[in-house]
Design a protein around this motif. Structure first.
Motif, PDB file in Angstrom:
ATOM      1  N   TRP A 147      57.678  -9.721  24.129  1.00 44.55           N
ATOM      2  CA  TRP A 147      57.679  -8.271  23.958  1.00 44.55           C
ATOM      3  C   TRP A 147      58.611  -7.632  24.981  1.00 44.55           C
ATOM      4  CZ3 TRP A 147      54.091 -10.679  26.994  1.00 44.55           C
ATOM      5  CH2 TRP A 147      53.736 -10.098  28.212  1.00 44.55           C
ATOM      6  N   VAL A 148      59.005  -6.414  24.693  1.00 42.94           N
ATOM      7  CA  VAL A 148      59.807  -5.605  25.604  1.00 42.94           C
ATOM      8  C   VAL A 148      58.968  -4.410  26.028  1.00 42.94           C
ATOM      9  CG1 VAL A 148      61.815  -4.070  25.783  1.00 42.94           C
ATOM     10  CG2 VAL A 148      62.053  -6.329  24.727  1.00 42.94           C
ATOM     11  N   VAL A 149      59.001  -4.105  27.320  1.00 43.89           N
ATOM     12  CA  VAL A 149      58.217  -2.997  27.837  1.00 43.89           C
ATOM     13  C   VAL A 149      59.166  -1.946  28.416  1.00 43.89           C
ATOM     14  CG1 VAL A 149      57.876  -4.068  30.121  1.00 43.89           C
ATOM     15  CG2 VAL A 149      56.238  -2.382  29.272  1.00 43.89           C
ATOM     16  N   THR A 150      58.858  -0.681  28.100  1.00 43.22           N
ATOM     17  CA  THR A 150      59.624   0.445  28.631  1.00 43.22           C
ATOM     18  C   THR A 150      58.652   1.474  29.195  1.00 43.22           C
ATOM     19  OG1 THR A 150      59.615   1.836  26.642  1.00 43.22           O
ATOM     20  CG2 THR A 150      61.296   0.103  26.754  1.00 43.22           C
ATOM     21  N   PRO A 162      61.257  -0.417  33.020  1.00 44.61           N
ATOM     22  CA  PRO A 162      60.602  -0.275  34.318  1.00 44.61           C
ATOM     23  C   PRO A 162      60.969  -1.369  35.313  1.00 44.61           C
ATOM     24  CG  PRO A 162      59.091  -1.269  32.785  1.00 44.61           C
ATOM     25  CD  PRO A 162      60.352  -0.997  32.016  1.00 44.61           C
ATOM     26  N   CYS A 163      61.822  -2.298  34.913  1.00 45.69           N
ATOM     27  CA  CYS A 163      62.254  -3.360  35.820  1.00 45.69           C
ATOM     28  C   CYS A 163      63.746  -3.582  35.618  1.00 45.69           C
ATOM     29  CB  CYS A 163      61.470  -4.652  35.586  1.00 45.69           C
ATOM     30  SG  CYS A 163      61.468  -5.217  33.871  1.00 45.69           S
ATOM     31  N   LEU A 164      64.420  -3.934  36.694  1.00 47.19           N
ATOM     32  CA  LEU A 164      65.873  -4.100  36.667  1.00 47.19           C
ATOM     33  C   LEU A 164      66.297  -5.522  36.983  1.00 47.19           C
ATOM     34  CD1 LEU A 164      66.848  -0.821  38.588  1.00 47.19           C
ATOM     35  CD2 LEU A 164      66.760  -1.187  36.110  1.00 47.19           C
ATOM     36  N   GLY A 165      65.339  -6.380  37.243  1.00 47.43           N
ATOM     37  CA  GLY A 165      65.655  -7.750  37.637  1.00 47.43           C
ATOM     38  C   GLY A 165      66.350  -8.533  36.539  1.00 47.43           C
ATOM     39  N   PRO A 166      66.975  -9.639  36.908  1.00 51.22           N
ATOM     40  CA  PRO A 166      67.716 -10.459  35.938  1.00 51.22           C
ATOM     41  C   PRO A 166      66.792 -11.238  35.010  1.00 51.22           C
ATOM     42  CG  PRO A 166      67.703 -11.524  38.079  1.00 51.22           C
ATOM     43  CD  PRO A 166      67.082 -10.180  38.274  1.00 51.22           C
ATOM     44  N   ALA A 167      67.372 -11.748  33.932  1.00 42.69           N
ATOM     45  CA  ALA A 167      66.626 -12.567  32.981  1.00 42.69           C
ATOM     46  C   ALA A 167      65.941 -13.723  33.702  1.00 42.69           C
ATOM     47  CB  ALA A 167      67.575 -13.106  31.908  1.00 42.69           C
ATOM     48  N   TYR A 168      64.693 -13.945  33.380  1.00 35.05           N
ATOM     49  CA  TYR A 168      63.881 -15.027  33.945  1.00 35.05           C
ATOM     50  C   TYR A 168      63.720 -14.912  35.471  1.00 35.05           C
ATOM     51  CZ  TYR A 168      65.312 -16.885  29.416  1.00 35.05           C
ATOM     52  OH  TYR A 168      65.575 -17.025  28.080  1.00 35.05           O
ATOM     53  N   GLU A 200      61.663 -12.798  30.233  1.00 39.49           N
ATOM     54  CA  GLU A 200      62.560 -13.405  29.252  1.00 39.49           C
ATOM     55  C   GLU A 200      63.976 -12.862  29.424  1.00 39.49           C
ATOM     56  OE1 GLU A 200      63.362 -15.345  26.789  1.00 39.49           O
ATOM     57  OE2 GLU A 200      61.586 -16.622  26.721  1.00 39.49           O
ATOM     58  N   TYR A 201      64.805 -13.031  28.393  1.00 38.15           N
ATOM     59  CA  TYR A 201      66.239 -12.789  28.534  1.00 38.15           C
ATOM     60  C   TYR A 201      66.618 -11.310  28.463  1.00 38.15           C
ATOM     61  CZ  TYR A 201      71.260 -13.519  27.986  1.00 38.15           C
ATOM     62  OH  TYR A 201      72.621 -13.498  28.166  1.00 38.15           O
ATOM     63  N   ALA A 202      66.099 -10.586  27.494  1.00 40.56           N
ATOM     64  CA  ALA A 202      66.518  -9.205  27.261  1.00 40.56           C
ATOM     65  C   ALA A 202      65.949  -8.272  28.331  1.00 40.56           C
ATOM     66  CB  ALA A 202      66.083  -8.751  25.871  1.00 40.56           C
ATOM     67  N   PRO A 203      66.538  -7.085  28.510  1.00 35.91           N
ATOM     68  CA  PRO A 203      65.996  -6.130  29.483  1.00 35.91           C
ATOM     69  C   PRO A 203      64.533  -5.798  29.184  1.00 35.91           C
ATOM     70  CG  PRO A 203      68.164  -5.425  28.725  1.00 35.91           C
ATOM     71  CD  PRO A 203      67.767  -6.584  27.863  1.00 35.91           C
ATOM     72  N   GLY A 204      63.706  -5.818  30.218  1.00 36.11           N
ATOM     73  CA  GLY A 204      62.299  -5.472  30.068  1.00 36.11           C
ATOM     74  C   GLY A 204      61.486  -6.427  29.231  1.00 36.11           C
ATOM     75  N   GLN A 205      61.989  -7.633  29.013  1.00 39.25           N
ATOM     76  CA  GLN A 205      61.336  -8.565  28.083  1.00 39.25           C
ATOM     77  C   GLN A 205      60.510  -9.608  28.832  1.00 39.25           C
ATOM     78  OE1 GLN A 205      63.835 -11.289  25.750  1.00 39.25           O
ATOM     79  NE2 GLN A 205      62.686 -10.674  23.916  1.00 39.25           N
ATOM     80  N   PHE A 206      59.326  -9.902  28.270  1.00 38.54           N
ATOM     81  CA  PHE A 206      58.429 -10.905  28.831  1.00 38.54           C
ATOM     82  C   PHE A 206      57.886 -11.773  27.697  1.00 38.54           C
ATOM     83  CE2 PHE A 206      58.527  -7.481  31.866  1.00 38.54           C
ATOM     84  CZ  PHE A 206      58.599  -8.133  33.092  1.00 38.54           C
ATOM     85  N   GLU A 207      57.277 -12.875  28.092  1.00 37.31           N
ATOM     86  CA  GLU A 207      56.690 -13.793  27.115  1.00 37.31           C
ATOM     87  C   GLU A 207      55.384 -14.345  27.659  1.00 37.31           C
ATOM     88  OE1 GLU A 207      59.008 -17.067  25.010  1.00 37.31           O
ATOM     89  OE2 GLU A 207      57.759 -18.245  26.388  1.00 37.31           O
ATOM     90  N   VAL A 208      54.394 -14.451  26.789  1.00 38.76           N
ATOM     91  CA  VAL A 208      53.142 -15.100  27.132  1.00 38.76           C
ATOM     92  C   VAL A 208      52.886 -16.218  26.129  1.00 38.76           C
ATOM     93  CG1 VAL A 208      51.729 -13.455  25.812  1.00 38.76           C
ATOM     94  CG2 VAL A 208      50.691 -14.765  27.670  1.00 38.76           C
ATOM     95  N   THR A 209      52.492 -17.363  26.655  1.00 36.33           N
ATOM     96  CA  THR A 209      52.157 -18.520  25.835  1.00 36.33           C
ATOM     97  C   THR A 209      50.673 -18.802  25.999  1.00 36.33           C
ATOM     98  OG1 THR A 209      54.353 -19.445  26.230  1.00 36.33           O
ATOM     99  CG2 THR A 209      52.694 -20.925  25.331  1.00 36.33           C
TER     100      THR A 209
END
Length: 458
Positions: A147-150, A162-168, A200-209
């Motif tokens: 998902w992507v969060v804004t 809400p975050c500016l850090g790099p992918a992963y 994850e890769y895209a801006p503001g993107q995370f993943e849960v498994t």
């Protein structure tokens, strides 16, 4: 029959009493429609016993809702007539950690006479799981949800990350550590076993498994994960989207399906001296899934927005091939740790979270069982990125591009006899009707317009 009804009534009564003691006032009963939207009816917690006994009314027209809440029709469904009953699955009744005073239960759908609704996607998933069990297979499935969060701005078209850090990058975890902790805590409290959570890769993107389970539970967990992430996001002043394409041309959100096969307590991915460690039934099952992928895309990639995500060299698996630990293959074999007898499994990389997870698990099982019935084979595994190969080299290797549009995928689903048989006439027709309506709605839309129109639907 009477004793079973009495047992169900007592279970519901005890559940309602537990909810009252926990301060729960409302129970959300959810089902997922053929456009992948989670729909809901809610009842006061004290009415749970009545809901479990007699169900909650809802219209069958929801089976032909599209993602923008328009209504189409199929040969069997559509219009204002008819009624169904939603019955909560009390075994999955869950107090929601991020929605104080609320609980959740997935619902099965029956007609007024108590017969299973032929278009109920959750009952379809259960039927396919039972077919696998009857074939002597123990199937375990689980989803990776991206998902992507804004920030929740007044203008939803403004993507304020809400975050500016790099992918992963660990920077993103530091920036949103409270938020990510609360996501993990809420899921854990609700009984969802989190395996991994990372940027994850895209801006503001995370993943849960999440941990694998039986197929119906895996689909239930996928729904619960999405709505929990959405609720935690809201409590942090954020907005979450699971849409396949948040921004056209950028990496989108996938929802990869993982599966493993076991028989008599033994993994079919750990067969000594077998090619790739796969027992014959595992080869045939995965061969059936690979063969069916063009049609399965209409299930697992159900929106025109899905095809904005399916880009070459984006780890989306757009070619009909498989590979060992190859993240560009549509079907990826994961070998797992050598000392883990249950470590091997497979991943369908093409699917996204616009998919109804019950349809996804059921259709994949149907395709795999058809593979076993027809002794399907796996071709040679592919290494590297098929997208960087020339057209002639891909043709030489037998690598075919999967459908690049929803129209093409729906055409393949329409012609798939095994999936038609598994879904049944009513559900198959409803799925196709919704796909055709989605195609028509976005037929003249530019990619940017499709992404913008669907960004907050999932």
């Amino acid at each position: 029959m009477g004793s079973r009804a009495a047992e169900q009534r007592e279970t519901a009564r005890q559940s309602a009493a537990r909810l009252e003691a926990e301060g729960v006032r409302n129970v959300a009963l959810t089902w997922v429609d053929n456009a992948g939207i989670t729909r809901v009816k809610s009842v006061p917690a004290q009415r749970l016993t009545d809901a479990a006994e007699r169900g909650v009314g809802m219209s069958p027209v929801f089976d032909v809702f599209t993602s923008d809440d328009a209504i189409t029709e199929s040969a069997h469904l559509g219009g204002p007539d008819g009624d169904l009953r939603l019955f909560p699955d009390l075994d999955r009744l869950t107090t929601l950690a991020a929605q104080p005073g609320w609980a959740w239960a997935p619902a099965d759908r029956y007609d007024q006479l108590g017969q299973p609704h032929p278009a109920c996607q959750r009952l379809f998933a259960r039927r396919m799981a039972e077919r696998a069990t009857a074939a002597g297979l123990d199937l375990r499935m689980g989803f990776e949800t991206e998902w992507v969060v804004t920030r929740a701005t007044e203008d939803p078209d403004v993507l304020d990350y809400p975050c500016l850090g790099p992918a992963y990058g660990m920077t993103r975890v530091v920036e949103l550590s409270d938020y990510l902790r609360d996501v993990t805590e809420a899921l854990t409290v609700q009984g969802v076993d989190v395996l991994q959570l990372h940027p994850e890769y895209a801006p503001g993107q995370f993943e849960v498994t999440t941990a694998p389970g039986d197929p119906v539970r895996a689909a239930d967990d996928a729904v619960l994960v999405r709505e929990t992430v959405r609720a935690v996001s809201a409590r942090h002043g954020l907005r979450a989207t699971f849409a396949p394409a948040v921004v056209a041309g950028e990496v989108g959100n996938g929802c990869h399906l993982h599966l493993s096969l076991h028989r008599d307590g033994t993994s079919l991915h750990r067969t000594p001296d077998a090619a790739w460690g796969l027992a014959p039934d595992a080869v045939a099952f995965l061969g059936g899934v690979l063969d069916a992928l063009p049609a399965l895309l209409a299930i697992g990639c159900p929106s025109p927005a899905s095809y904005l995500r399916l880009l070459p060299s984006h780890w989306a698996g757009i070619y009909q091939c498989w590979g060992v630990e190859n993240r560009e293959a549509a079907l990826r074999l994961i070998t797992g740790a050598p000392d883990d007898p249950d470590g091997g499994h497979a991943e369908v990389k093409t699917f996204d979270a616009a998919a109804n997870p019950y349809l996804a698990v059921g259709a994949v099982i149907a395709a795999g069982l058809h593979g076993i019935e027809t002794a399907a084979r796996l071709p040679d595994p592919q290494t590297g990125d098929p997208g960087v190969l020339g057209v002639r080299e891909r043709a030489r290797r037998g690598i075919v591009r999967l459908p690049a549009t929803l129209t093409e995928a729906a055409d393949r689903l329409e012609k798939s006899a095994p999936l038609h048989e598994a879904l049944g006439e009513v559900l198959h027709g409803a799925v196709l009707a919704v796909r055709r309506a989605e195609e028509a709605h976005f037929a003249d839309s530019a990619p940017e317009a499709i992404a913008a129109a669907t960004r907050w639907r999932w």
